[in-house]
Design an enzyme around this catalytic site. Structure first.
Site, PDB file in Angstrom:
ATOM      1  N   LYS A  61      -4.325  -5.855  -4.567  1.00 20.94           N
ATOM      2  CA  LYS A  61      -4.007  -5.470  -5.947  1.00 20.94           C
ATOM      3  C   LYS A  61      -3.131  -6.507  -6.652  1.00 20.94           C
ATOM      4  O   LYS A  61      -3.247  -6.701  -7.853  1.00 20.94           O
ATOM      5  CB  LYS A  61      -3.318  -4.103  -5.976  1.00 20.94           C
ATOM      6  CG  LYS A  61      -4.261  -2.960  -5.608  1.00 20.94           C
ATOM      7  CD  LYS A  61      -3.575  -1.619  -5.755  1.00 20.94           C
ATOM      8  CE  LYS A  61      -4.485  -0.504  -5.297  1.00 20.94           C
ATOM      9  NZ  LYS A  61      -3.934   0.826  -5.533  1.00 20.94           N
TER      10      LYS A  61
ATOM     11  N   ASP B 138      -4.354   3.664 -11.553  1.00 22.39           N
ATOM     12  CA  ASP B 138      -3.752   4.553 -10.542  1.00 22.39           C
ATOM     13  C   ASP B 138      -2.829   5.597 -11.187  1.00 22.39           C
ATOM     14  O   ASP B 138      -2.871   6.779 -10.835  1.00 22.39           O
ATOM     15  CB  ASP B 138      -2.949   3.741  -9.516  1.00 22.39           C
ATOM     16  CG  ASP B 138      -3.852   3.001  -8.545  1.00 22.39           C
ATOM     17  OD1 ASP B 138      -4.963   3.491  -8.261  1.00 22.39           O
ATOM     18  OD2 ASP B 138      -3.454   1.923  -8.066  1.00 22.39           O
TER      19      ASP B 138
ATOM     20  N   GLY C  76       9.764   7.034  -2.459  1.00 23.27           N
ATOM     21  CA  GLY C  76       9.129   5.745  -2.179  1.00 23.27           C
ATOM     22  C   GLY C  76       9.233   4.814  -3.369  1.00 23.27           C
ATOM     23  O   GLY C  76       9.283   5.277  -4.527  1.00 23.27           O
ATOM     24  N   ALA C  77       9.315   3.520  -3.088  1.00 26.30           N
ATOM     25  CA  ALA C  77       9.441   2.530  -4.168  1.00 26.30           C
ATOM     26  C   ALA C  77       8.595   1.296  -3.855  1.00 26.30           C
ATOM     27  O   ALA C  77       8.942   0.185  -4.242  1.00 26.30           O
ATOM     28  CB  ALA C  77      10.909   2.157  -4.372  1.00 26.30           C
TER      29      ALA C  77
ATOM     30  N   ALA D  67       2.712   1.573  -4.459  1.00 23.67           N
ATOM     31  CA  ALA D  67       2.114   2.814  -4.956  1.00 23.67           C
ATOM     32  C   ALA D  67       3.012   3.451  -6.015  1.00 23.67           C
ATOM     33  O   ALA D  67       2.535   3.905  -7.063  1.00 23.67           O
ATOM     34  CB  ALA D  67       1.875   3.779  -3.804  1.00 23.67           C
TER      35      ALA D  67
ATOM     36  N   ASN E 129      14.280   5.881  -2.247  1.00 25.82           N
ATOM     37  CA  ASN E 129      13.583   5.051  -1.255  1.00 25.82           C
ATOM     38  C   ASN E 129      14.495   4.758  -0.073  1.00 25.82           C
ATOM     39  O   ASN E 129      15.713   4.704  -0.220  1.00 25.82           O
ATOM     40  CB  ASN E 129      13.161   3.729  -1.920  1.00 25.82           C
ATOM     41  CG  ASN E 129      12.138   2.996  -1.099  1.00 25.82           C
ATOM     42  OD1 ASN E 129      11.187   3.612  -0.612  1.00 25.82           O
ATOM     43  ND2 ASN E 129      12.307   1.696  -0.923  1.00 25.82           N
TER      44      ASN E 129
ATOM     45  N   LYS F 180      15.166  -1.384  -3.629  1.00 22.83           N
ATOM     46  CA  LYS F 180      13.837  -1.380  -4.244  1.00 22.83           C
ATOM     47  C   LYS F 180      13.725  -0.273  -5.290  1.00 22.83           C
ATOM     48  O   LYS F 180      13.095  -0.438  -6.333  1.00 22.83           O
ATOM     49  CB  LYS F 180      12.747  -1.221  -3.164  1.00 22.83           C
ATOM     50  CG  LYS F 180      12.458  -2.538  -2.447  1.00 22.83           C
ATOM     51  CD  LYS F 180      11.668  -2.353  -1.180  1.00 22.83           C
ATOM     52  CE  LYS F 180      10.217  -2.003  -1.399  1.00 22.83           C
ATOM     53  NZ  LYS F 180       9.516  -1.870  -0.085  1.00 22.83           N
TER      54      LYS F 180
HETATM   55  P1  ATR Z   1       2.457   0.990  -0.912  1.00 30.18           P
HETATM   56  O1  ATR Z   1       1.938  -0.200  -1.641  1.00 30.18           O
HETATM   57  O2  ATR Z   1       1.375   1.900  -0.362  1.00 30.18           O
HETATM   58  O3  ATR Z   1       3.490   1.733  -1.676  1.00 30.18           O
HETATM   59  P2  ATR Z   1       4.469  -0.394   0.555  1.00 30.18           P
HETATM   60  O4  ATR Z   1       4.711  -1.274  -0.619  1.00 30.18           O
HETATM   61  O5  ATR Z   1       4.436  -0.996   1.932  1.00 30.18           O
HETATM   62  O6  ATR Z   1       3.113   0.383   0.415  1.00 30.18           O
HETATM   63  O7  ATR Z   1       5.546   0.780   0.512  1.00 30.18           O
HETATM   64  C1  ATR Z   1       5.596   1.788   1.482  1.00 30.18           C
HETATM   65  C2  ATR Z   1       6.660   2.794   1.037  1.00 30.18           C
HETATM   66  O8  ATR Z   1       6.812   3.769   2.087  1.00 30.18           O
HETATM   67  C3  ATR Z   1       8.027   2.185   0.817  1.00 30.18           C
HETATM   68  O9  ATR Z   1       8.692   2.937  -0.172  1.00 30.18           O
HETATM   69  C4  ATR Z   1       8.667   2.374   2.193  1.00 30.18           C
HETATM   70  O10 ATR Z   1      10.075   2.347   2.180  1.00 30.18           O
HETATM   71  P3  ATR Z   1      10.836   0.897   2.273  1.00 30.18           P
HETATM   72  O11 ATR Z   1      10.696   0.276   0.923  1.00 30.18           O
HETATM   73  O12 ATR Z   1      12.234   1.239   2.602  1.00 30.18           O
HETATM   74  O13 ATR Z   1      10.127   0.132   3.349  1.00 30.18           O
HETATM   75  C5  ATR Z   1       8.170   3.756   2.518  1.00 30.18           C
HETATM   76  N1  ATR Z   1       8.199   4.079   3.948  1.00 30.18           N
HETATM   77  C6  ATR Z   1       7.351   3.675   4.908  1.00 30.18           C
HETATM   78  N2  ATR Z   1       7.679   4.211   6.111  1.00 30.18           N
HETATM   79  C7  ATR Z   1       8.778   4.984   5.891  1.00 30.18           C
HETATM   80  C8  ATR Z   1       9.602   5.806   6.714  1.00 30.18           C
HETATM   81  N3  ATR Z   1       9.361   5.964   8.029  1.00 30.18           N
HETATM   82  N4  ATR Z   1      10.652   6.463   6.136  1.00 30.18           N
HETATM   83  C9  ATR Z   1      10.890   6.332   4.811  1.00 30.18           C
HETATM   84  N5  ATR Z   1      10.162   5.561   3.975  1.00 30.18           N
HETATM   85  C10 ATR Z   1       9.106   4.900   4.509  1.00 30.18           C
END
Ligand code: ATR
Length: 276
Positions: free
Chosen positions: A64, A101, A125-126, A129, A149, A154
């Site tokens: 993307k 999206d 989450g940040a 997505a 997050n 982030k």
């Molecule tokens: P996407 O593009 O699908 O959003 P990404 O950019 O890799 O994928 O982001 C994954 C998200 O899931 C992030 O917000 C990540 O938190 P971090 O920024 O701290 O890495 C979150 N995430 C993934 N595994 C996690 C976990 N076990 N606990 C909490 N947050 C998690």
């Protein structure tokens, strides 16, 4: 016949070819829509080759951001998201990049009978997505969006987009009633629970996991222990973002609710066949 594709890696399990064929059938249109596996090293060449005849493409993980760079022109949503999930070949041959999206999420939430206006939103989450959907969520004029997050920096960065958005860590989420809680983290794919105070979930009327699965998501099941909110997965968002792409390419608005039901039935029957 007009030719479209979705690019990603992995891509074999993409539902987009089926969804777009369902849309085309509604108009008795005949289209070609392929899922194309791309590699990082050759993705530019693959896009170039495709757009010799291709009219439009969807782009999924992990391309993307590349699609954002690739497009000649960007829509406002694509610019704000820093990512492109839809490429449109225009009549002068230039490639327009858009991001559907967020619109997909917001339309699905509306389909579920929930009005985001003046509501308090907790977005977990940040990553990419979350960034992709934030501008469309804001367009509905919510009262407040708290982005929380694991990595607080982030979330703080995402919050710069508007004074309506606050960014924080998962463990520091302000205690206030949240009407809707949206999960954009990938934690529940790995069946990991989020390190949040679960009392934050209790006032919600809607809990929305942007991921989907045949028989409920891990995140939604986990939330159900702490909240009586209705829970939904991201299948509707998937169909709605596709419908928005279809409209950009063909100027026709599919009946997406019908396709959401068809796809849900198909995924459930596949899952039953796998189990039995
Ligand atoms: P996407 O593009 O699908 O959003 P990404 O950019 O890799 O994928 O982001 C994954 C998200 O899931 C992030 O917000 C990540 O938190 P971090 O920024 O701290 O890495 C979150 N995430 C993934 N595994 C996690 C976990 N076990 N606990 C909490 N947050 C998690």
């Amino acid at each position: 016949m007009d030719t479209y594709a979705v690019f990603g890696n992995p891509i074999a399990h993409s539902r987009s070819p089926l969804v777009h064929q369902y849309f085309a059938q509604q108009f008795d249109d005949v289209i070609q829509y392929q899922a194309i596996l791309a590699e990082k090293e050759s993705v530019k060449q693959i896009f170039d080759d495709f757009f010799v005849i291709g009219k439009g493409a969807n782009v999924t993980l992990p391309f993307k951001e590349f699609a954002y760079e690739y497009a000649d022109i960007l829509s406002d949503y694509a610019q704000q998201a820093g990512a492109v999930n839809t490429l449109i070949k225009q009549s002068d041959g230039s490639i327009l990049g858009d991001n559907t999206d967020g619109v997909g999420l917001v339309r699905d939430i509306a389909n579920l009978g929930f009005d985001l206006t003046n509501k308090s939103v907790l977005l977990l989450g940040a990553g990419g997505a979350a960034r992709g959907v934030l501008p469309a969520l804001l367009s509905k004029q919510p009262l407040k969006i708290v982005v929380a997050n694991r990595t607080a920096e982030k979330a703080a960065k995402l919050a710069e987009v508007s004074p309506l958005v606050d960014g924080t860590s998962l463990t520091n989420i302000p205690h206030q009633p949240y009407d809707i809680v949206i999960n954009s983290t990938s934690a529940s794919i790995d069946k990991r629970i989020l390190d949040i105070d679960t009392t934050l979930l209790k006032d919600a009327t809607l809990i929305y996991d942007m991921f989907y699965s045949a028989d409920g998501t891990f995140f939604n099941e986990w939330c159900q222990q702490f909240s009586s909110a209705k829970t939904f997965d991201g299948l509707g968002m998937l169909v709605e973002q596709a419908a928005a792409s279809f409209y950009l390419w063909r100027g026709k608005r599919p009946d997406s609710k019908r396709v959401i039901n068809l796809l849900r039935e198909k995924i459930q029957s596949e899952s039953k066949n796998t189990i039995s």
